[in-house]
Design an enzyme around this catalytic site. Structure first.
Site, mmCIF file in Angstrom:
data_model
loop_
_atom_site.group_PDB
_atom_site.id
_atom_site.type_symbol
_atom_site.label_atom_id
_atom_site.label_comp_id
_atom_site.label_asym_id
_atom_site.label_seq_id
_atom_site.Cartn_x
_atom_site.Cartn_y
_atom_site.Cartn_z
ATOM 1 N N ASN A 60 0.831 -1.195 0.000
ATOM 2 C CA ASN A 60 0.000 0.000 0.000
ATOM 3 C C ASN A 60 0.878 1.262 0.000
ATOM 4 O O ASN A 60 2.100 1.193 -0.002
ATOM 5 C CB ASN A 60 -0.942 -0.014 1.202
ATOM 6 C CG ASN A 60 -2.284 0.604 0.899
ATOM 7 O OD1 ASN A 60 -2.359 1.630 0.235
ATOM 8 N ND2 ASN A 60 -3.365 -0.026 1.371
ATOM 9 N N ASP A 84 19.280 -0.542 2.783
ATOM 10 C CA ASP A 84 20.740 -0.586 2.730
ATOM 11 C C ASP A 84 21.219 -2.041 2.711
ATOM 12 O O ASP A 84 22.246 -2.351 2.128
ATOM 13 C CB ASP A 84 21.335 0.156 3.925
ATOM 14 C CG ASP A 84 20.992 1.631 3.894
ATOM 15 O OD1 ASP A 84 21.896 2.447 3.717
ATOM 16 O OD2 ASP A 84 19.812 1.978 4.040
ATOM 17 N N HIS A 104 22.257 2.530 13.896
ATOM 18 C CA HIS A 104 23.465 3.252 14.280
ATOM 19 C C HIS A 104 23.887 2.828 15.682
ATOM 20 O O HIS A 104 23.033 2.608 16.544
ATOM 21 C CB HIS A 104 23.222 4.763 14.232
ATOM 22 C CG HIS A 104 22.814 5.259 12.882
ATOM 23 N ND1 HIS A 104 23.721 5.552 11.893
ATOM 24 C CD2 HIS A 104 21.585 5.474 12.346
ATOM 25 C CE1 HIS A 104 23.079 5.948 10.806
ATOM 26 N NE2 HIS A 104 21.782 5.903 11.057
ATOM 27 N N SER A 137 -0.929 -1.367 9.328
ATOM 28 C CA SER A 137 -0.453 -0.018 9.033
ATOM 29 C C SER A 137 0.474 0.513 10.123
ATOM 30 O O SER A 137 0.317 0.225 11.310
ATOM 31 C CB SER A 137 -1.639 0.940 8.851
ATOM 32 O OG SER A 137 -2.408 0.981 10.027
ATOM 33 N N ALA A 195 -1.427 -3.325 13.704
ATOM 34 C CA ALA A 195 -1.091 -1.946 13.345
ATOM 35 C C ALA A 195 -0.356 -1.239 14.478
ATOM 36 O O ALA A 195 -0.674 -1.410 15.660
ATOM 37 C CB ALA A 195 -2.356 -1.180 12.991
ATOM 38 N N THR A 239 10.905 -5.697 17.248
ATOM 39 C CA THR A 239 12.313 -5.686 17.653
ATOM 40 C C THR A 239 12.869 -7.089 17.855
ATOM 41 O O THR A 239 14.058 -7.244 18.098
ATOM 42 C CB THR A 239 12.483 -4.900 18.963
ATOM 43 O OG1 THR A 239 11.698 -5.523 19.990
ATOM 44 C CG2 THR A 239 12.030 -3.455 18.792
ATOM 45 N N ARG A 268 -1.179 -14.670 20.357
ATOM 46 C CA ARG A 268 -1.909 -15.939 20.289
ATOM 47 C C ARG A 268 -1.587 -16.633 18.974
ATOM 48 O O ARG A 268 -1.078 -16.022 18.035
ATOM 49 C CB ARG A 268 -3.422 -15.719 20.400
ATOM 50 C CG ARG A 268 -4.045 -14.961 19.232
ATOM 51 C CD ARG A 268 -5.548 -14.854 19.408
ATOM 52 N NE ARG A 268 -6.201 -14.140 18.320
ATOM 53 C CZ ARG A 268 -6.602 -14.702 17.182
ATOM 54 N NH1 ARG A 268 -6.398 -16.010 16.979
ATOM 55 N NH2 ARG A 268 -7.199 -13.987 16.248
#
Length: 325
Positions: free
Chosen positions: A208, A216, A238, A265, A283, A288, A306
């Site tokens: 979308n 990179d 970084h 989203s 959304a 991480t 779940r």
């Protein structure tokens, strides 16, 4: 007899226990093993003190015999005045912390920022090798940017096309992406550091509007994935160390998205992440850690909430059931 000169609390004891004695002195402890206690009929952690904390510097301590059993290489030589003098100078509590750290053996200390910079200060082929290996590298090396603007120009050209120019769009998509399967649709605008040159799409992928690829490093997206608006795939990061960020160092780790994954989203996907087949990412999540296959995951940070199962055969959204006729 053990020489009680102050030494830094070693990295291996970062998960320390602090025990305060009746005389007010604080002792540093460490977990040495988990043993089965037959009298208690259970496993227990065994902790021993490795030294007494310095009152004027909590990063230092006076070691005892347990410390030298853990780190025998640091034991001062007995009956050797020169070795003892060198040992005392190495562990001088009154020396500036930075100078004291430089005098410690490399294996027993953390490098200073200047030393890290010296190791990383390379250009050309070696800098490129560090980049490919996922190590910190100097990101402003001219050798890395030979074609970047060419790829970005092609992406800008795609963003300027009209929705009715379907043939032109398909042609540009094949030129932009590293790989792209059949029946893929990419809404505009699309944003990418390298113009999607390092993005690999399977077949039947829908992307979308306003999706950003910090490409990179390589980004792999499997067949039949759905990518909602404003999703960010960030392969680059970084170092936390301020000196490295100030001097333009970064690292890059590839992202892998399995097949038939739905990413909601405004999801942010961090470097090195893998998301398994058929999973759904809610959304606004910040991913991480890796997400396994076949789960619903969401949150900041994103976590598995779940498994996808029988309920999902009955309800398509909250309490809304599939029609039966």
């Amino acid at each position: 007899m053990y020489f009680k000169t102050p030494v830094p609390i070693p990295y291996e004891t970062r998960k320390v226990t602090r025990t305060k004695a009746t005389n007010g002195e604080v002792y540093i402890g460490y977990t040495i093993s988990v043993k089965y206690d037959s009298s208690l009929k259970k496993f227990r952690s065994v902790r021993k003190a490795i030294g007494r904390m310095c009152q004027d510097d909590e990063s230092m301590m006076y070691p005892n015999e347990n410390y030298y059993k853990l780190f025998p290489d640091e034991h001062p030589a007995e009956d050797n005045d020169s070795a003892l003098t060198e040992y005392m100078q190495t562990h001088d509590l009154h020396a500036p912390a930075a100078d004291r750290a430089k005098r410690l053996p490399k294996k027993n200390r953390v490098m200073s920022a200047d030393e890290i910079m010296t190791v990383l200060n390379v250009q050309g082929e070696k800098n490129l090798e560090r980049r490919k290996a996922g190590l910190p590298y100097w990101c402003n090396d001219p050798a890395l940017f030979s074609e970047q603007h060419v790829y970005q120009d092609r992406m800008v050209e795609y963003n300027r096309t009209m929705p009715t120019e379907t043939d032109l769009r398909q042609k540009l998509l094949k030129e932009m992406f590293a790989e792209i399967g059949e029946d893929c649709m990419v809404e505009t605008p699309i944003n990418a550091n390298w113009g999607c040159h390092n993005v690999h799409l399977g077949s039947g992928v829908y992307i979308n509007s306003n999706v950003t690829f910090v490409d990179d490093a390589d980004i792999y997206i499997g067949d039949n994935c759905l990518i909602a608006p404003n999703v960010v795939f960030a392969t680059a990061g970084h170092p936390i160390l301020p000196e490295l960020r100030e001097n333009d160092y970064q690292y890059e780790l590839p992202i892998h998205i399995g097949r038939n994954v739905w990413i909601g989203s405004a999801v942010q996907i961090m470097p090195g992440i893998t998301i398994g087949d058929n999973s759904v990412i809610g959304a606004g999540s910040v991913v991480t850690r890796d997400i396994p296959a076949g789960v619903v995951a969401y949150g900041v940070p994103c976590k598995e909430r779940r498994k996808i199962g029988l309920r999902d055969r009955e309800f398509y959204y909250r309490d809304r059931r599939f029609p039966r006729d």
